[in-house]
Scaffold this active site. Structure first.
Site, PDB file in Angstrom:
ATOM      1  N   LYS A  27       0.872  -1.182   0.000  1.00  0.00           N
ATOM      2  CA  LYS A  27       0.000   0.000   0.000  1.00  0.00           C
ATOM      3  C   LYS A  27       0.905   1.227   0.000  1.00  0.00           C
ATOM      4  O   LYS A  27       1.752   1.380   0.885  1.00  0.00           O
ATOM      5  CB  LYS A  27      -0.870   0.021   1.256  1.00  0.00           C
ATOM      6  CG  LYS A  27      -2.067  -0.878   1.157  1.00  0.00           C
ATOM      7  CD  LYS A  27      -3.149  -0.489   2.141  1.00  0.00           C
ATOM      8  CE  LYS A  27      -4.436  -1.246   1.875  1.00  0.00           C
ATOM      9  NZ  LYS A  27      -4.344  -2.541   1.218  1.00  0.00           N
ATOM     10  N   ASP A  44      -1.177  -2.063  -4.306  1.00  0.00           N
ATOM     11  CA  ASP A  44      -2.598  -2.138  -3.978  1.00  0.00           C
ATOM     12  C   ASP A  44      -3.253  -0.846  -4.441  1.00  0.00           C
ATOM     13  O   ASP A  44      -2.591   0.183  -4.589  1.00  0.00           O
ATOM     14  CB  ASP A  44      -2.783  -2.213  -2.450  1.00  0.00           C
ATOM     15  CG  ASP A  44      -2.563  -3.624  -1.913  1.00  0.00           C
ATOM     16  OD1 ASP A  44      -2.336  -4.551  -2.707  1.00  0.00           O
ATOM     17  OD2 ASP A  44      -2.621  -3.784  -0.683  1.00  0.00           O
ATOM     18  N   GLN A  74      -9.795  -1.257  -9.833  1.00  0.00           N
ATOM     19  CA  GLN A  74     -11.059  -1.630  -9.195  1.00  0.00           C
ATOM     20  C   GLN A  74     -12.232  -1.522 -10.174  1.00  0.00           C
ATOM     21  O   GLN A  74     -12.484  -0.452 -10.740  1.00  0.00           O
ATOM     22  CB  GLN A  74     -11.304  -0.688  -8.010  1.00  0.00           C
ATOM     23  CG  GLN A  74     -10.241  -0.800  -6.925  1.00  0.00           C
ATOM     24  CD  GLN A  74     -10.084   0.472  -6.117  1.00  0.00           C
ATOM     25  OE1 GLN A  74     -10.194   1.576  -6.656  1.00  0.00           O
ATOM     26  NE2 GLN A  74      -9.786   0.346  -4.833  1.00  0.00           N
ATOM     27  N   ARG A 130      -3.958  -6.343 -11.641  1.00  0.00           N
ATOM     28  CA  ARG A 130      -4.822  -7.192 -10.806  1.00  0.00           C
ATOM     29  C   ARG A 130      -6.182  -6.503 -10.755  1.00  0.00           C
ATOM     30  O   ARG A 130      -6.293  -5.378 -10.263  1.00  0.00           O
ATOM     31  CB  ARG A 130      -4.278  -7.322  -9.392  1.00  0.00           C
ATOM     32  CG  ARG A 130      -5.222  -8.175  -8.521  1.00  0.00           C
ATOM     33  CD  ARG A 130      -5.084  -7.869  -7.041  1.00  0.00           C
ATOM     34  NE  ARG A 130      -3.732  -8.040  -6.623  1.00  0.00           N
ATOM     35  CZ  ARG A 130      -3.138  -7.264  -5.709  1.00  0.00           C
ATOM     36  NH1 ARG A 130      -3.788  -6.284  -5.131  1.00  0.00           N
ATOM     37  NH2 ARG A 130      -1.903  -7.481  -5.379  1.00  0.00           N
ATOM     38  N   GLY A 188     -13.355  -3.983  -5.694  1.00  0.00           N
ATOM     39  CA  GLY A 188     -13.184  -2.713  -4.967  1.00  0.00           C
ATOM     40  C   GLY A 188     -13.747  -2.821  -3.564  1.00  0.00           C
ATOM     41  O   GLY A 188     -14.857  -3.341  -3.378  1.00  0.00           O
ATOM     42  N   THR A 199     -10.380 -12.057  -7.177  1.00  0.00           N
ATOM     43  CA  THR A 199     -11.782 -12.213  -6.766  1.00  0.00           C
ATOM     44  C   THR A 199     -12.026 -13.625  -6.253  1.00  0.00           C
ATOM     45  O   THR A 199     -11.338 -14.574  -6.659  1.00  0.00           O
ATOM     46  CB  THR A 199     -12.738 -11.905  -7.950  1.00  0.00           C
ATOM     47  OG1 THR A 199     -14.093 -12.051  -7.503  1.00  0.00           O
ATOM     48  CG2 THR A 199     -12.517 -12.812  -9.143  1.00  0.00           C
ATOM     49  N   HIS A 200     -13.047 -13.746  -5.387  1.00  0.00           N
ATOM     50  CA  HIS A 200     -13.470 -15.080  -4.931  1.00  0.00           C
ATOM     51  C   HIS A 200     -14.728 -15.510  -5.670  1.00  0.00           C
ATOM     52  O   HIS A 200     -15.349 -16.505  -5.327  1.00  0.00           O
ATOM     53  CB  HIS A 200     -13.767 -15.049  -3.420  1.00  0.00           C
ATOM     54  CG  HIS A 200     -12.694 -14.384  -2.643  1.00  0.00           C
ATOM     55  ND1 HIS A 200     -12.733 -13.059  -2.300  1.00  0.00           N
ATOM     56  CD2 HIS A 200     -11.519 -14.857  -2.183  1.00  0.00           C
ATOM     57  CE1 HIS A 200     -11.636 -12.736  -1.662  1.00  0.00           C
ATOM     58  NE2 HIS A 200     -10.879 -13.808  -1.578  1.00  0.00           N
ATOM     59  N   ARG A 222     -12.923  -4.243   6.446  1.00  0.00           N
ATOM     60  CA  ARG A 222     -13.319  -4.316   5.027  1.00  0.00           C
ATOM     61  C   ARG A 222     -13.700  -5.753   4.652  1.00  0.00           C
ATOM     62  O   ARG A 222     -14.598  -5.969   3.848  1.00  0.00           O
ATOM     63  CB  ARG A 222     -12.196  -3.789   4.117  1.00  0.00           C
ATOM     64  CG  ARG A 222     -12.021  -2.278   4.222  1.00  0.00           C
ATOM     65  CD  ARG A 222     -11.267  -1.698   3.041  1.00  0.00           C
ATOM     66  NE  ARG A 222      -9.888  -2.129   3.001  1.00  0.00           N
ATOM     67  CZ  ARG A 222      -8.888  -1.541   3.667  1.00  0.00           C
ATOM     68  NH1 ARG A 222      -9.125  -0.470   4.414  1.00  0.00           N
ATOM     69  NH2 ARG A 222      -7.667  -1.988   3.584  1.00  0.00           N
TER      70      ARG A 222
HETATM   71  P1  FDA Z   1     -17.913 -10.857  -3.959  1.00  0.00           P
HETATM   72  O1  FDA Z   1     -17.879  -9.897  -2.841  1.00  0.00           O
HETATM   73  O2  FDA Z   1     -19.029 -10.791  -4.925  1.00  0.00           O
HETATM   74  O3  FDA Z   1     -17.798 -12.309  -3.359  1.00  0.00           O
HETATM   75  C1  FDA Z   1     -17.942 -13.492  -4.109  1.00  0.00           C
HETATM   76  C2  FDA Z   1     -18.037 -14.647  -3.117  1.00  0.00           C
HETATM   77  O4  FDA Z   1     -16.783 -14.796  -2.435  1.00  0.00           O
HETATM   78  C3  FDA Z   1     -19.054 -14.402  -1.992  1.00  0.00           C
HETATM   79  O5  FDA Z   1     -20.321 -14.851  -2.373  1.00  0.00           O
HETATM   80  C4  FDA Z   1     -18.469 -15.195  -0.840  1.00  0.00           C
HETATM   81  O6  FDA Z   1     -18.765 -16.552  -0.980  1.00  0.00           O
HETATM   82  C5  FDA Z   1     -16.984 -15.040  -1.041  1.00  0.00           C
HETATM   83  N1  FDA Z   1     -16.432 -13.897  -0.274  1.00  0.00           N
HETATM   84  C6  FDA Z   1     -16.075 -12.684  -0.753  1.00  0.00           C
HETATM   85  N2  FDA Z   1     -15.583 -11.898   0.245  1.00  0.00           N
HETATM   86  C7  FDA Z   1     -15.661 -12.636   1.361  1.00  0.00           C
HETATM   87  C8  FDA Z   1     -15.303 -12.394   2.712  1.00  0.00           C
HETATM   88  N3  FDA Z   1     -14.779 -11.241   3.118  1.00  0.00           N
HETATM   89  N4  FDA Z   1     -15.517 -13.371   3.633  1.00  0.00           N
HETATM   90  C9  FDA Z   1     -16.037 -14.560   3.250  1.00  0.00           C
HETATM   91  N5  FDA Z   1     -16.389 -14.862   1.968  1.00  0.00           N
HETATM   92  C10 FDA Z   1     -16.203 -13.912   1.050  1.00  0.00           C
HETATM   93  N6  FDA Z   1      -9.648  -4.181  -2.971  1.00  0.00           N
HETATM   94  C11 FDA Z   1      -9.220  -2.922  -3.181  1.00  0.00           C
HETATM   95  O7  FDA Z   1     -10.033  -1.975  -3.192  1.00  0.00           O
HETATM   96  N7  FDA Z   1      -7.880  -2.665  -3.385  1.00  0.00           N
HETATM   97  C12 FDA Z   1      -6.965  -3.674  -3.433  1.00  0.00           C
HETATM   98  O8  FDA Z   1      -5.768  -3.411  -3.621  1.00  0.00           O
HETATM   99  C13 FDA Z   1      -7.408  -5.009  -3.253  1.00  0.00           C
HETATM  100  N8  FDA Z   1      -6.539  -6.065  -3.309  1.00  0.00           N
HETATM  101  C14 FDA Z   1      -7.037  -7.340  -3.323  1.00  0.00           C
HETATM  102  C15 FDA Z   1      -6.191  -8.410  -3.587  1.00  0.00           C
HETATM  103  C16 FDA Z   1      -6.702  -9.692  -3.693  1.00  0.00           C
HETATM  104  C17 FDA Z   1      -5.782 -10.851  -4.018  1.00  0.00           C
HETATM  105  C18 FDA Z   1      -8.104  -9.924  -3.488  1.00  0.00           C
HETATM  106  C19 FDA Z   1      -8.699 -11.301  -3.593  1.00  0.00           C
HETATM  107  C20 FDA Z   1      -8.926  -8.868  -3.186  1.00  0.00           C
HETATM  108  C21 FDA Z   1      -8.426  -7.581  -3.094  1.00  0.00           C
HETATM  109  N9  FDA Z   1      -9.266  -6.500  -2.816  1.00  0.00           N
HETATM  110  C22 FDA Z   1      -8.782  -5.230  -3.004  1.00  0.00           C
HETATM  111  C23 FDA Z   1     -10.641  -6.730  -2.297  1.00  0.00           C
HETATM  112  C24 FDA Z   1     -11.696  -6.708  -3.403  1.00  0.00           C
HETATM  113  O9  FDA Z   1     -11.871  -5.400  -3.887  1.00  0.00           O
HETATM  114  C25 FDA Z   1     -13.053  -7.207  -2.884  1.00  0.00           C
HETATM  115  O10 FDA Z   1     -13.505  -6.359  -1.877  1.00  0.00           O
HETATM  116  C26 FDA Z   1     -13.032  -8.635  -2.333  1.00  0.00           C
HETATM  117  O11 FDA Z   1     -12.243  -9.463  -3.123  1.00  0.00           O
HETATM  118  C27 FDA Z   1     -14.467  -9.219  -2.271  1.00  0.00           C
HETATM  119  O12 FDA Z   1     -15.049  -9.248  -3.526  1.00  0.00           O
HETATM  120  P2  FDA Z   1     -15.096 -10.549  -4.482  1.00  0.00           P
HETATM  121  O13 FDA Z   1     -14.461 -10.190  -5.765  1.00  0.00           O
HETATM  122  O14 FDA Z   1     -14.504 -11.713  -3.819  1.00  0.00           O
HETATM  123  O15 FDA Z   1     -16.612 -10.735  -4.858  1.00  0.00           O
END
Ligand code: FDA
Length: 308
Positions: free
Chosen positions: A95, A131, A160, A181, A185, A228-229, A290
């Site tokens: 960061k 980040d 993002q 990446r 967001g 993303t997850h 977060r």
């Molecule tokens: P979404 O929120 O739609 O989740 C999809 C599914 O994943 C959910 O249904 C749930 O099953 C699971 N899941 C997601 N989050 C979960 C949690 N906290 N606990 C349990 N299960 C969960 N953001 C940013 O603004 N700046 C950055 O630099 C980064 N860097 C970063 C690096 C990496 C490797 C990852 C994976 C994420 C980030 N993020 C980030 C965070 C990103 O912006 C986002 O907030 C999270 O990844 C959650 O969103 P998803 O894409 O997972 O989708």
């Protein structure tokens, strides 16, 4: 609930006091293996046998004393060296505010360059990622990334999908052979600049991937990390890549430690390159909040830690 948790993440009083509560300390273990660098390294070693690579991030944002930035950069340098010595495929994700960006951006630039030098000298060379923080930093982060790219190939930046500007940021970065990446967001951003509904954010995520894959297919040098997850979205991107003649190797899947661990292993077995971001450090409070905001059901998990 999401807005409340994001507000709590920035509240100074809570930042000072909530991390002292024992049940909060217990709950955060779901998302990080421990506070020390050694905890992070040990966790990274456990992923080695499943063929999963890692990304390290040291928690903490917005320094109060600029001299601390050197200490943060040194800690990353030691961690990358130790991981390399243990044969772990590890990258770092930093960061900028933790490297003194609010005080002295030139110094931040030279600290990231020093880390990138070290990561480039490793065999094989590794990437240092920036980040992306709240929207007040987007312009400056992209400008710093452009300057880094003048001297280093092995640097990446997080973009993002909830920001409406991201498509034009991708267009701007494409000539630089960027490493991007893409995440949805994690901050509270207003509707003037950010999509608010999950449907819109997901649609933009997919559209951005489609345009980056088209650029890749058209011969651009570009690396894409899907941070993303959202496995459904990952599959859609993979299907699209296949439909235009690209295979899974053109992107990585990046997930956070402790989230969808079963899917991390499953995707790796299906042939995806998977990287897990392992966070460590004492200043975990805003980062943890977060994570709660992303999935308010996690609050129930945190409260359950109150039970014996
Ligand atoms: P979404 O929120 O739609 O989740 C999809 C599914 O994943 C959910 O249904 C749930 O099953 C699971 N899941 C997601 N989050 C979960 C949690 N906290 N606990 C349990 N299960 C969960 N953001 C940013 O603004 N700046 C950055 O630099 C980064 N860097 C970063 C690096 C990496 C490797 C990852 C994976 C994420 C980030 N993020 C980030 C965070 C990103 O912006 C986002 O907030 C999270 O990844 C959650 O969103 P998803 O894409 O997972 O989708």
């Amino acid at each position: 609930m999401r807005r409340l948790l994001l507000w709590m993440s920035g509240n100074r009083w809570m930042r000072r006091n909530l991390p002292r509560l024992w049940f909060a300390r217990r709950a955060v273990r779901k998302f990080m293996p421990g506070e020390s660098a050694e905890d992070a390294l040990k966790a990274a070693e456990t992923f080695k046998s499943s063929g999963i690579a890692v990304l390290f991030t040291r928690l903490g944002e917005t320094l109060t004393y600029v001299g601390d930035a050197d200490e943060v950069a040194d800690a990353y340098a030691r961690l990358l060296a130790d991981a390399h010595a243990r044969g772990v495929d590890a990258e770092a994700s930093v960061k900028l505010t933790q490297l003194g960006f609010d005080f002295d951006p030139e110094r931040t630039l030279s600290l990231v360059r020093r880390l990138a030098d070290q990561a480039a000298a490793q065999e094989p060379a590794r990437t240092v990622w920036l980040d992306m923080e709240g929207s007040a930093y987007t312009d400056q982060t992209i400008e710093l990334y452009e300057r880094l790219k003048e001297t280093h190939a092995n640097v990446g930046v997080c973009l993002q999908a909830y920001l409406k500007r991201t498509y034009s940021d991708v267009e701007r970065l494409l000539p630089l052979a960027p490493r991007v990446r893409l995440v949805k967001g994690a901050y509270a951003e207003p509707p003037e600049i950010a999509y608010q509904s999950r449907r819109e954010v997901d649609a933009n995520y997919l559209a951005l991937c489609v345009s980056m894959l088209a650029a890749k297919k058209g011969g651009r040098d570009l690396f894409l990390g899907l941070g993303t997850h959202d496995v459904r979205l990952i599959q859609q991107v993979a299907d699209h890549a296949q439909s235009i003649g690209l295979d899974k190797s053109v992107f990585d899947v990046e997930m956070l430690y402790g989230i969808r661990t079963d899917q991390q292993k499953k995707l790796q077995k299906q042939g995806f390159t998977v990287r897990v971001l392992i966070a460590y450090g004492e200043a975990w409070y805003p980062w943890y909040m977060r994570r709660l905001a992303e999935r308010p059901a996690n609050v129930v998990f945190a409260l359950r830690q109150l039970l014996p």
